[in-house]
Design a protein around this motif. Structure first.
Motif, PDB file in Angstrom:
ATOM      1  N   GLU A  34      -9.786   8.590   0.756  1.00  0.00           N
ATOM      2  CA  GLU A  34      -8.998   9.676   1.362  1.00  0.00           C
ATOM      3  C   GLU A  34      -7.506   9.425   1.171  1.00  0.00           C
ATOM      4  OE1 GLU A  34     -10.391   9.570   5.349  1.00  0.00           O
ATOM      5  OE2 GLU A  34     -12.134  10.864   4.973  1.00  0.00           O
ATOM      6  N   GLU A  35      -7.088   8.160   1.280  1.00  0.00           N
ATOM      7  CA  GLU A  35      -5.682   7.814   1.065  1.00  0.00           C
ATOM      8  C   GLU A  35      -5.273   8.069  -0.386  1.00  0.00           C
ATOM      9  OE1 GLU A  35      -4.957   3.846   2.291  1.00  0.00           O
ATOM     10  OE2 GLU A  35      -5.412   4.208   4.398  1.00  0.00           O
ATOM     11  N   SER A  39     -10.048  -1.643  -0.519  1.00  0.00           N
ATOM     12  CA  SER A  39     -10.213  -1.284   0.887  1.00  0.00           C
ATOM     13  C   SER A  39      -9.876  -2.482   1.755  1.00  0.00           C
ATOM     14  CB  SER A  39     -11.644  -0.813   1.166  1.00  0.00           C
ATOM     15  OG  SER A  39     -12.561  -1.868   0.941  1.00  0.00           O
ATOM     16  N   TRP A  43      -6.834  -0.043  -6.359  1.00  0.00           N
ATOM     17  CA  TRP A  43      -6.837   0.108  -4.908  1.00  0.00           C
ATOM     18  C   TRP A  43      -7.982  -0.722  -4.331  1.00  0.00           C
ATOM     19  CZ3 TRP A  43      -4.329   3.989  -1.561  1.00  0.00           C
ATOM     20  CH2 TRP A  43      -3.296   4.675  -2.201  1.00  0.00           C
ATOM     21  N   ASP A  74     -14.345   1.871   5.504  1.00  0.00           N
ATOM     22  CA  ASP A  74     -13.038   1.495   4.949  1.00  0.00           C
ATOM     23  C   ASP A  74     -12.873   2.033   3.532  1.00  0.00           C
ATOM     24  OD1 ASP A  74     -12.137   0.169   7.195  1.00  0.00           O
ATOM     25  OD2 ASP A  74     -12.990  -1.749   6.596  1.00  0.00           O
ATOM     26  N   ARG A 130       0.835  -1.203   0.000  1.00  0.00           N
ATOM     27  CA  ARG A 130       0.000   0.000   0.000  1.00  0.00           C
ATOM     28  C   ARG A 130       0.868   1.251   0.000  1.00  0.00           C
ATOM     29  NH1 ARG A 130      -5.388  -0.446   1.518  1.00  0.00           N
ATOM     30  NH2 ARG A 130      -6.470   1.532   1.316  1.00  0.00           N
ATOM     31  N   THR A 131       1.991   1.211   0.731  1.00  0.00           N
ATOM     32  CA  THR A 131       2.893   2.360   0.778  1.00  0.00           C
ATOM     33  C   THR A 131       3.531   2.606  -0.578  1.00  0.00           C
ATOM     34  OG1 THR A 131       3.370   1.937   3.106  1.00  0.00           O
ATOM     35  CG2 THR A 131       4.921   3.312   1.907  1.00  0.00           C
ATOM     36  N   ARG A 167      -4.416  11.580  -0.899  1.00  0.00           N
ATOM     37  CA  ARG A 167      -3.102  11.971  -0.362  1.00  0.00           C
ATOM     38  C   ARG A 167      -1.953  11.294  -1.103  1.00  0.00           C
ATOM     39  NH1 ARG A 167      -6.070  11.112   4.537  1.00  0.00           N
ATOM     40  NH2 ARG A 167      -5.147   9.026   4.731  1.00  0.00           N
ATOM     41  N   SER A 168      -2.266  10.354  -1.974  1.00  0.00           N
ATOM     42  CA  SER A 168      -1.236   9.574  -2.664  1.00  0.00           C
ATOM     43  C   SER A 168      -0.684  10.334  -3.863  1.00  0.00           C
ATOM     44  CB  SER A 168      -1.818   8.233  -3.125  1.00  0.00           C
ATOM     45  OG  SER A 168      -2.634   8.426  -4.264  1.00  0.00           O
ATOM     46  N   LYS A 200     -12.114   5.694   3.783  1.00  0.00           N
ATOM     47  CA  LYS A 200     -10.721   5.845   4.200  1.00  0.00           C
ATOM     48  C   LYS A 200      -9.782   5.620   3.026  1.00  0.00           C
ATOM     49  CE  LYS A 200      -7.310   3.823   7.371  1.00  0.00           C
ATOM     50  NZ  LYS A 200      -7.079   2.773   8.402  1.00  0.00           N
ATOM     51  N   MET A 201     -10.082   4.618   2.202  1.00  0.00           N
ATOM     52  CA  MET A 201      -9.252   4.339   1.032  1.00  0.00           C
ATOM     53  C   MET A 201      -9.271   5.509   0.051  1.00  0.00           C
ATOM     54  SD  MET A 201      -9.759   1.378  -1.862  1.00  0.00           S
ATOM     55  CE  MET A 201     -11.234   2.225  -2.454  1.00  0.00           C
ATOM     56  N   ALA A 246       0.991   4.023  -3.002  1.00  0.00           N
ATOM     57  CA  ALA A 246       0.656   5.429  -2.795  1.00  0.00           C
ATOM     58  C   ALA A 246       1.779   6.360  -3.220  1.00  0.00           C
ATOM     59  CB  ALA A 246       0.330   5.651  -1.312  1.00  0.00           C
TER      60      ALA A 246
END
Length: 323
Positions: free
Chosen positions: A72-73, A267, A265, A66, A43-44, A76-77, A69-70, A47
């Motif tokens: 939102e990630e 969740s 992606w 979830d 995941r890191t 930020r990615s 949240k995904m 992103a």
């Protein structure tokens, strides 16, 4: 003497079995930790590198923290854009609202394009209009703009078998309608007001996002579904095509290179609060060698749980019943 030997043999067998299951338990824990670490690292990496994010919206739409949240990630990615692949008949009104809001927040940070692969009906269409651009396959289904409240009424059945359900309520509209008694005009009017209110919200979203005239909005919001081809003429979609069409639009309108890698992606949730039960049942059947049974069990329980968890107001397309 023979009895003592048998007892010793039985004890050794039991000890070997216990040792085996202890080893299996330890290996399971180690595997779970390893998989968790792999997912976290993956995941890191996902992103941090430039890519086009793909988000799949399939099946019944319900509240899903979830998934929010995904999204939102992803915001930020280092994703350059987002493709939302949709094949859904809709779901609960609140679930569709939550998904729409999350997609609009994401669209404020990244270009978002929806691709209707098979169906974007009702709540699925709410998700589609959360994007900046809608691409649909020619024969996909879109629309079904409307809200429904359904409940079974078994009054006649209970009367035939001699069962009466009684209740003591603080007021006539408390827990109405309940399905055990004829629905009163007052209860029907109260539920109708909920449907009308949510329907007005749905139509308002469509009017705002698709820039429709009042006449066109009335034409498309009577609950019908349309093919992608029909939806194009009715301004429900922007283009006919597939994910390649979406990539071309992103390159043309947003400057996102077409050769940039697309990454899906996912969740962290398994799809529902009953996911662990389906997984355990399927795994057990598979371990016993019944792979076909495991597949059928997974599909059947998924459908049953999805229906069981839907209550209240629905933005969900349903095929007309055949007489």
């Amino acid at each position: 003497m023979s009895l003592d030997v048998d007892q010793i043999v039985d004890r050794r067998r039991l000890r070997r079995k216990l040792t085996f299951w202890r080893v299996v338990g330890v290996l399971a824990v180690v595997a779970a930790v390893a998989v968790g670490s792999y997912v976290a690292v993956g995941r890191t990496v996902l992103a941090s590198s430039p890519h086009v994010a793909r988000v799949v919206i399939g099946g019944i739409i319900r509240n899903d923290r979830d998934r929010v949240k995904m999204l939102e990630e992803i915001g930020r990615s280092n994703a350059r854009a987002v493709i939302v692949s949709i094949d859904s008949p809709g779901g609960t009104v609140t679930g569709a609202e939550q998904l729409y809001d999350a997609l609009r927040q994401l669209a404020a940070k990244k270009p978002v394009v929806a691709v209707v692969e098979g169906m974007a009906a009702s709540g699925g269409y709410i998700a589609a209009i959360g994007s900046d651009h809608i691409v649909s396959r020619r024969n996909a289904m879109v629309g079904s703009i409307g809200v429904i409240f359904q409940f079974p009424n078994v009054t006649d059945l209970l009367g035939k078998i001699g069962v009466t359900v009684e209740d003591i309520k603080s007021s006539p509209l408390k827990a109405a309608p309940n399905g055990y008694q004829p629905t009163s005009p007052e209860a029907r009017a109260a539920i109708n007001s909920l449907v009308v209110d949510s329907y007005g919200w749905f139509k308002g979203l469509v009017s705002e996002r698709r820039k429709l005239s009042d006449a066109r909005l009335a034409e498309v919001s009577d609950g019908r579904v349309f093919t992608g081809h029909q939806g194009l003429a009715l301004q429900l979609v922007d283009e006919l095509g597939d994910e390649r069409t979406a990539r071309a639009w992103l390159a043309r309108e947003k400057g996102v290179p077409e050769n940039l890698r697309v990454r899906t992606w996912k969740s962290e949730s398994m799809g529902s609060e009953f996911g662990w039960l389906r997984g355990a049942a399927g795994a057990l059947a598979s371990a016993l060698g019944f792979d076909t049974v495991a597949g059928i069990l997974s599909q059947a329980t998924q459908a049953a749980f999805e229906k069981a968890q839907l209550d209240g107001l629905l933005a969900l397309w349903q095929a007309p019943a055949q007489n």
